[in-house]
Design a protein around this motif. Structure first.
Motif, PDB file in Angstrom:
ATOM      1  N   ASP A  43      -6.819  21.777 -10.844  1.00 50.33           N
ATOM      2  CA  ASP A  43      -6.338  21.919  -9.469  1.00 50.33           C
ATOM      3  C   ASP A  43      -5.885  23.346  -9.191  1.00 50.33           C
ATOM      4  O   ASP A  43      -6.098  23.875  -8.105  1.00 50.33           O
ATOM      5  CB  ASP A  43      -5.191  20.938  -9.199  1.00 50.33           C
ATOM      6  CG  ASP A  43      -5.722  19.575  -8.752  1.00 50.33           C
ATOM      7  OD1 ASP A  43      -6.958  19.387  -8.774  1.00 50.33           O
ATOM      8  OD2 ASP A  43      -4.904  18.724  -8.376  1.00 50.33           O
ATOM      9  N   ARG A 103      -9.976   2.012  -1.271  1.00 49.33           N
ATOM     10  CA  ARG A 103      -9.649   2.506  -2.623  1.00 49.33           C
ATOM     11  C   ARG A 103      -8.242   3.054  -2.550  1.00 49.33           C
ATOM     12  O   ARG A 103      -7.986   4.011  -1.854  1.00 49.33           O
ATOM     13  CB  ARG A 103     -10.615   3.599  -3.040  1.00 49.33           C
ATOM     14  CG  ARG A 103     -12.007   3.063  -3.319  1.00 49.33           C
ATOM     15  CD  ARG A 103     -12.965   4.169  -3.617  1.00 49.33           C
ATOM     16  NE  ARG A 103     -12.537   4.963  -4.767  1.00 49.33           N
ATOM     17  CZ  ARG A 103     -13.147   6.084  -5.125  1.00 49.33           C
ATOM     18  NH1 ARG A 103     -14.147   6.549  -4.423  1.00 49.33           N
ATOM     19  NH2 ARG A 103     -12.734   6.757  -6.173  1.00 49.33           N
ATOM     20  N   ILE A 104      -7.329   2.426  -3.254  1.00 50.19           N
ATOM     21  CA  ILE A 104      -5.941   2.839  -3.075  1.00 50.19           C
ATOM     22  C   ILE A 104      -5.303   3.234  -4.399  1.00 50.19           C
ATOM     23  O   ILE A 104      -4.123   3.006  -4.619  1.00 50.19           O
ATOM     24  CB  ILE A 104      -5.097   1.753  -2.357  1.00 50.19           C
ATOM     25  CG1 ILE A 104      -5.190   0.410  -3.088  1.00 50.19           C
ATOM     26  CG2 ILE A 104      -5.598   1.582  -0.940  1.00 50.19           C
ATOM     27  CD1 ILE A 104      -4.328  -0.656  -2.457  1.00 50.19           C
ATOM     28  N   PHE A 122       0.830  -1.199   0.000  1.00 49.61           N
ATOM     29  CA  PHE A 122       0.000   0.000   0.000  1.00 49.61           C
ATOM     30  C   PHE A 122       0.876   1.264   0.000  1.00 49.61           C
ATOM     31  O   PHE A 122       0.638   2.197  -0.758  1.00 49.61           O
ATOM     32  CB  PHE A 122      -0.929  -0.002   1.219  1.00 49.61           C
ATOM     33  CG  PHE A 122      -1.566   1.338   1.464  1.00 49.61           C
ATOM     34  CD1 PHE A 122      -2.633   1.745   0.689  1.00 49.61           C
ATOM     35  CD2 PHE A 122      -1.065   2.205   2.428  1.00 49.61           C
ATOM     36  CE1 PHE A 122      -3.210   2.994   0.882  1.00 49.61           C
ATOM     37  CE2 PHE A 122      -1.629   3.456   2.619  1.00 49.61           C
ATOM     38  CZ  PHE A 122      -2.698   3.853   1.845  1.00 49.61           C
ATOM     39  N   THR A 151       2.880   8.110  -8.329  1.00 49.95           N
ATOM     40  CA  THR A 151       1.782   8.402  -9.235  1.00 49.95           C
ATOM     41  C   THR A 151       2.055   7.738 -10.580  1.00 49.95           C
ATOM     42  O   THR A 151       1.288   7.884 -11.511  1.00 49.95           O
ATOM     43  CB  THR A 151       1.656   9.920  -9.444  1.00 49.95           C
ATOM     44  OG1 THR A 151       2.949  10.433  -9.774  1.00 49.95           O
ATOM     45  CG2 THR A 151       1.170  10.602  -8.191  1.00 49.95           C
ATOM     46  N   LYS A 152       3.173   7.002 -10.654  1.00 47.95           N
ATOM     47  CA  LYS A 152       3.578   6.428 -11.923  1.00 47.95           C
ATOM     48  C   LYS A 152       3.022   5.024 -12.107  1.00 47.95           C
ATOM     49  O   LYS A 152       3.223   4.155 -11.274  1.00 47.95           O
ATOM     50  CB  LYS A 152       5.107   6.421 -12.019  1.00 47.95           C
ATOM     51  CG  LYS A 152       5.656   7.846 -12.009  1.00 47.95           C
ATOM     52  CD  LYS A 152       7.168   7.903 -11.950  1.00 47.95           C
ATOM     53  CE  LYS A 152       7.659   9.325 -11.833  1.00 47.95           C
ATOM     54  NZ  LYS A 152       7.654   9.843 -10.437  1.00 47.95           N
ATOM     55  N   GLY A 186     -11.388  13.496   0.713  1.00 51.25           N
ATOM     56  CA  GLY A 186     -10.376  12.660   0.078  1.00 51.25           C
ATOM     57  C   GLY A 186      -9.267  13.513  -0.513  1.00 51.25           C
ATOM     58  O   GLY A 186      -8.690  14.345   0.166  1.00 51.25           O
ATOM     59  N   ARG A 187      -9.014  13.310  -1.804  1.00 50.33           N
ATOM     60  CA  ARG A 187      -7.949  14.036  -2.472  1.00 50.33           C
ATOM     61  C   ARG A 187      -8.211  15.537  -2.459  1.00 50.33           C
ATOM     62  O   ARG A 187      -7.297  16.340  -2.609  1.00 50.33           O
ATOM     63  CB  ARG A 187      -7.863  13.552  -3.918  1.00 50.33           C
ATOM     64  CG  ARG A 187      -6.526  13.755  -4.557  1.00 50.33           C
ATOM     65  CD  ARG A 187      -6.517  13.172  -5.966  1.00 50.33           C
ATOM     66  NE  ARG A 187      -7.032  14.092  -6.958  1.00 50.33           N
ATOM     67  CZ  ARG A 187      -6.301  15.014  -7.586  1.00 50.33           C
ATOM     68  NH1 ARG A 187      -5.025  15.140  -7.307  1.00 50.33           N
ATOM     69  NH2 ARG A 187      -6.826  15.811  -8.463  1.00 50.33           N
ATOM     70  N   ARG A 188      -9.503  15.907  -2.284  1.00 51.46           N
ATOM     71  CA  ARG A 188      -9.846  17.318  -2.330  1.00 51.46           C
ATOM     72  C   ARG A 188     -10.088  17.897  -0.939  1.00 51.46           C
ATOM     73  O   ARG A 188     -10.628  18.995  -0.821  1.00 51.46           O
ATOM     74  CB  ARG A 188     -11.095  17.490  -3.180  1.00 51.46           C
ATOM     75  CG  ARG A 188     -10.909  16.951  -4.575  1.00 51.46           C
ATOM     76  CD  ARG A 188     -12.230  16.736  -5.236  1.00 51.46           C
ATOM     77  NE  ARG A 188     -12.237  17.352  -6.544  1.00 51.46           N
ATOM     78  CZ  ARG A 188     -13.311  17.882  -7.105  1.00 51.46           C
ATOM     79  NH1 ARG A 188     -14.456  17.896  -6.466  1.00 51.46           N
ATOM     80  NH2 ARG A 188     -13.248  18.414  -8.293  1.00 51.46           N
ATOM     81  N   ALA A 189      -9.738  17.147   0.093  1.00 53.50           N
ATOM     82  CA  ALA A 189      -9.943  17.636   1.455  1.00 53.50           C
ATOM     83  C   ALA A 189      -9.224  18.969   1.615  1.00 53.50           C
ATOM     84  O   ALA A 189      -8.150  19.178   1.062  1.00 53.50           O
ATOM     85  CB  ALA A 189      -9.409  16.624   2.457  1.00 53.50           C
ATOM     86  N   ASP A 230       0.919   4.057  -2.755  1.00 53.07           N
ATOM     87  CA  ASP A 230       0.460   5.386  -2.363  1.00 53.07           C
ATOM     88  C   ASP A 230       1.536   6.448  -2.599  1.00 53.07           C
ATOM     89  O   ASP A 230       1.229   7.619  -2.722  1.00 53.07           O
ATOM     90  CB  ASP A 230       0.091   5.353  -0.874  1.00 53.07           C
ATOM     91  CG  ASP A 230      -0.952   6.404  -0.536  1.00 53.07           C
ATOM     92  OD1 ASP A 230      -1.876   6.587  -1.341  1.00 53.07           O
ATOM     93  OD2 ASP A 230      -0.832   7.040   0.523  1.00 53.07           O
ATOM     94  N   GLN A 231       2.783   6.025  -2.643  1.00 55.66           N
ATOM     95  CA  GLN A 231       3.871   6.988  -2.768  1.00 55.66           C
ATOM     96  C   GLN A 231       4.268   7.255  -4.209  1.00 55.66           C
ATOM     97  O   GLN A 231       5.206   7.980  -4.462  1.00 55.66           O
ATOM     98  CB  GLN A 231       5.104   6.506  -1.994  1.00 55.66           C
ATOM     99  CG  GLN A 231       4.979   6.761  -0.505  1.00 55.66           C
ATOM    100  CD  GLN A 231       6.166   6.230   0.254  1.00 55.66           C
ATOM    101  OE1 GLN A 231       7.041   5.585  -0.290  1.00 55.66           O
ATOM    102  NE2 GLN A 231       6.198   6.513   1.541  1.00 55.66           N
TER     103      GLN A 231
END
Lengths: 336, 531
Positions: B451, B147-148, B8, B15-16, B420-423, B12-13
């Motif tokens: 963004d 969801r990862i 995980f 984006t590739k 989530g990503r938009r917190a 998570d670390q």
């Protein structure tokens, strides 16, 4: 009231001065050199000796007096002294005593020793003005040595893989905190111009920082393969980054405690490192002052004030124009 | 769970995509079979039933953290994720655990059988034995929402690399009604036994929105069908039974009892792909999506709804015939078989053939497309006559050619932070149009900006908040946005009297002064024309 909250800033009627005002006033006492605390247009400034060079560098030819930590100075009917806030080099909490009543305006502060700034000292007072940038119990900083160890490991791994390690950090404070603590035996360190400008100012006043190389448009970065590159958060997204090819990217910020923010910044790594107090730090600092009245400025003011009230404090929100630590607002930086 | 936590963390670390596939395939090559099976299950949206309510989890977390519940509740929207909020507020663990992912999932699976006090003991001791990331993952497993950032497609690619099995074969094996309790890694992934599951659907082929009509080549190579807005579904008929699958791989057979008669007329070994639509049998045309909507969430269907919104499968493809997988044959060949099969069905069978729209050349079709809105269609589907049925979202052979959206210029009046990503970023906005001097809210929208634009508007919202209502901020009416949407309907629930379908921000109108935003009358006119 020893201090009043006015549209121009925090005001002391007994001494006729403001603390970190955001509008032009006659006389300003400045807690530290970040742009939201030290602004243009004051007739006279007063700041600690260690904070002054950066303030002058930013604001140019201003009328500024300096003061040593803990030195007492009488301004009108107010007795004033500055005490370490642990936020950045030279940062201060400002203590004001009028007729035996003591108020402390803490500016921005953190309670952990970062190995760079003068460590935070609690100042006993009746009323304490605190920030609340990270005033929620989800913010708990890891020990600095653990954060630095993972930062070193990240750098080393990238270097071994032949990649640059680019980390985004504030030009004043965070960048130097990384410099002062990182394992410099791993490789060379490159810096963004805005950061190197601050480094030069701090080195000139005697702050010990390891050697760094300023990145200019003529710099051939290939000569420094595997270097750690310290960039400003805004420089991270821009064309400046292209020089470094397939670099690994990271941010150092308290906001990195939240996975959502980490993912949004889409950096490879997020190091949780803040120059502001975490939940524990805020609560400990407030308790240590012995103050009964607490004024809460920038951050999670509503929640933190309610929490303090439930803990038995006489707490209230104060609206200011301070910004705390921000990743999303356009950053104000030292001019290049 | 340490190995899973490491996986995980690696996922998570980065984006590739390549790094993600590499990490996953390493995991699939080295983890124990039961852990692999569970990982596949989790990454394909299968999860154990929730045995503890989130209300209880919140209470216990707040209690353990020594904070009042209201403060926990304040933290949750800011962090944007319940599992993470819990993991962050809890004090550091005092113990350790060497349970595997599978063992933890057994805890999660079985916890529902216990009384509340025992549940609490199980949860608290789990929290107290897990380091931060494992604790977060445990919370994800217990609340059932892992969801990862790995799509099923990516996971399948990694699994293909680790097992040396063809990706499309794996995609098919992973479909259907399996759970880790009912199968093994060997039976599901490695064995070649197609009879194992009669209900198993095929991976859906998904179309992209058409970008460039000119790139399609000669019109004669292409087939056009009207595109209706319904529920994409696959109807599987095998062993005398029928199974209806949604695109999200949910078995929705029971929600549409209309299809129960089909095994009487349709031979075993038949699989249709199509759109489930509410049908107007009087005119033999589709009803609007609105009619179908009440049936989506319902597990059982009341008689009235069955009568008002009877469903049909609007069939456009035949994936299996006589038990033979037809996906490698051409669209035209499959289509011919489909037509023959449907022609042989009784007229009242709940299946309709998706009509092909004949057209001489592209300009003629483009002209016809202009009539989509009048027909209540969304536009056309374009399919290459020679194309096989591919799996997943692939460019090239199938395109959605939707009619251009409707547009209206509106004023932002409320803002709310995302999650989530938009917190911590203001991304959910309420928009209003003018009614005289008053601004009337009519829609919310939360997508369409970059963004950078969201960061800009967030900084602006912070400085221009007039009032706070819980998480919602009323802001100074100043910014005008172009709102794009697919349809407009009358609504009694909204003050404006209208409801939009798929509203999103298509443009930030920096050039438009506040006073020039559209009016309620403009909206009503659109309702009149397109509603």
């Amino acid at each position: 009231m020893v201090l009043q909250f006015r549209p121009q800033g925090i005001y002391c009627p007994a001494g006729d001065f403001y603390i970190d005002p955001w509008k032009p006033v006659e006389r300003a006492l400045i807690s530290h050199g970040h742009a939201d605390h030290s602004r243009w247009g004051m007739q006279r400034y007063l700041a600690t000796e260690a904070a002054t060079p950066v303030i002058k560098h930013r604001l140019g030819d201003i009328n500024i007096e300096t003061i040593k930590y803990a030195e007492q100075r009488q301004i009108g009917g107010a007795k004033v002294s500055f005490h370490p806030a642990g936020h950045v080099p030279g940062s201060a909490q400002i203590r004001i005593e009028v007729a035996g009543e003591v108020w402390v305006a803490s500016g921005d502060y953190k309670t952990v020793d970062d190995g760079l700034s003068e460590p935070f000292e609690p100042v006993p007072c009746h009323a304490f003005i605190t920030e609340s940038t990270f005033g929620l119990p989800v913010f708990k900083w890891d020990r600095q040595e653990d954060v630095i160890a993972s930062l070193n490991a990240w750098w080393q791994a990238n270097k071994d893989a032949g990649r640059f390690s680019v980390i985004g950090a504030y030009a004043l404070g965070k960048a130097q905190r990384i410099l002062a603590n990182v394992d410099t035996s791993i490789g060379p360190i490159l810096t963004h111009g805005a950061i190197e400008n601050t480094n030069e100012v701090l080195r000139a006043q005697g702050v010990a920082l390891p050697p760094t190389i300023r990145v200019t448009k003529d710099t051939n970065v290939k000569d420094h393969a595997g270097a750690l590159v310290i960039a400003t958060p805004s420089g991270m997204g821009g064309p400046w980054m292209r020089k470094f090819g397939q670099a690994s990217t990271a941010f150092a910020s308290g906001w990195m405690a939240m996975r959502g923010v980490r993912r949004r910044r889409s950096a490879d790594r997020g190091f949780i490192m803040s120059d502001h107090a975490d939940w524990e730090g805020l609560n400990t600092a407030i308790k240590a002052t012995g103050a009964e009245r607490i004024f809460v400025t920038h951050g999670y003011t509503t929640q933190f004030t309610r929490w303090l009230t439930e803990q038995g404090y006489d707490a209230a929100i104060v609206e200011t124009e301070f910004e705390g630590e921000s990743l999303d607002a356009p950053e104000q930086e030292l001019a290049e | 769970m340490n190995r899973f936590a490491q996986l995980f963390t690696t996922l998570d670390q980065t984006t590739k995509t390549n790094a993600k596939v590499a990490a996953l395939s390493d995991y699939f090559a080295s983890a124990p079979d039961t852990d692999k099976l569970w990982t596949i299950a989790l990454l394909s949206g299968r999860r154990p039933k929730r045995g503890v309510t989130t209300t209880l989890l919140r209470e216990w977390a707040a209690e353990k953290a020594g904070i009042p519940l209201w403060l926990f509740e304040e933290c949750y929207p800011i962090v944007g994720d319940l599992s993470e909020t819990i993991a962050l507020v809890l004090p550091p663990a005092t113990g350790t655990s060497d349970k595997t992912l599978t063992q933890w999932l057994e805890v999660v699976r079985d916890i529902g059988q216990h009384d509340v006090e025992t549940k609490k003991q199980i949860i608290l001791s789990a929290w107290d034995s897990l380091p931060p990331i494992e604790r977060f993952l445990f919370n994800k497993l217990i609340t059932g929402g892992l969801r990862i950032g790995v799509s099923q497609k990516l996971m399948t690619r990694a699994l293909a690399r680790a097992t040396q099995i063809e990706e499309s074969t794996l995609a098919h094996r992973l479909m259907g009604d399996w759970t880790p309790d009912k199968t093994t890694f060997h039976d599901l992934i490695l064995s070649e036994n197609p009879e194992a599951d009669a209900s198993k659907p095929y991976p859906f082929y998904l179309a992209y929105q058409l970008e460039d009509l000119d790139a399609l080549g000669p019109a004669a190579d292409w087939r056009a069908e009207w595109k209706w807005d319904g529920i994409r579904g696959q109807l599987v008929i095998r062993t005398g039974q029928h199974f209806l699958w949604s695109r999200g791989e949910e078995l929705i057979t029971d929600r549409f009892p209309e299809f129960a008669t089909l095994p009487d007329f349709v031979p075993d070994g038949t699989v249709f792909d199509g759109e489930i639509l509410a049908w107007d049998h009087a005119t033999d045309t589709p009803q609007s999506f609105n009619a179908l909507q009440p049936r989506i969430g319902r597990k059982t269907v009341p008689k009235k709804l069955l009568k008002d919104a009877p469903a049909v499968l609007y069939a456009y493809d035949l994936l299996e015939n006589d038990g033979q997988d037809l996906r490698d044959t051409s669209y035209d060949a499959r289509r011919a078989k489909l037509e023959t099969m449907i022609a042989a069905l009784p007229k009242d069978a709940p299946i309709r053939l998706s009509a092909t729209v004949p057209f001489a050349d592209w300009p003629a079709l483009a002209q016809l497309r202009e009539t989509s809105r009048d027909r209540h269609a969304e536009g056309f589907m374009l399919k290459r006559g020679a194309s096989p049925y591919l799996s997943g979202r692939k460019k090239g052979d199938w395109w959605k050619w939707k009619v251009d959206p409707l547009m209206i210029d509106a004023v932002m009046i409320y803002a709310q932070a995302g999650s989530g990503r938009r917190a911590n970023l203001f991304t959910d906005f309420t928009f209003a149009v003018w009614n005289g001097n008053e601004l009337v809210p009519f829609t919310k929208a939360y997508s369409g900006l970059t963004d950078t634009e969201f960061r800009k508007i967030t900084a602006w919202v912070r400085k221009n908040t007039l009032q706070k209502f819980g998480p919602v901020r009323q802001v100074t009416p100043e910014h005008v946005f172009e709102i794009a949407f697919e349809g407009i309907q009358k609504s009694t629930r909204h003050k404006s009297g209208v409801a939009l379908r798929f509203p999103r921000m298509s443009r930030w109108r920096h050039d438009k002064p506040l006073a020039e935003a559209n009016t309620l009358d403009d909206l009503k006119e659109m309702l009149e024309t397109y509603g």
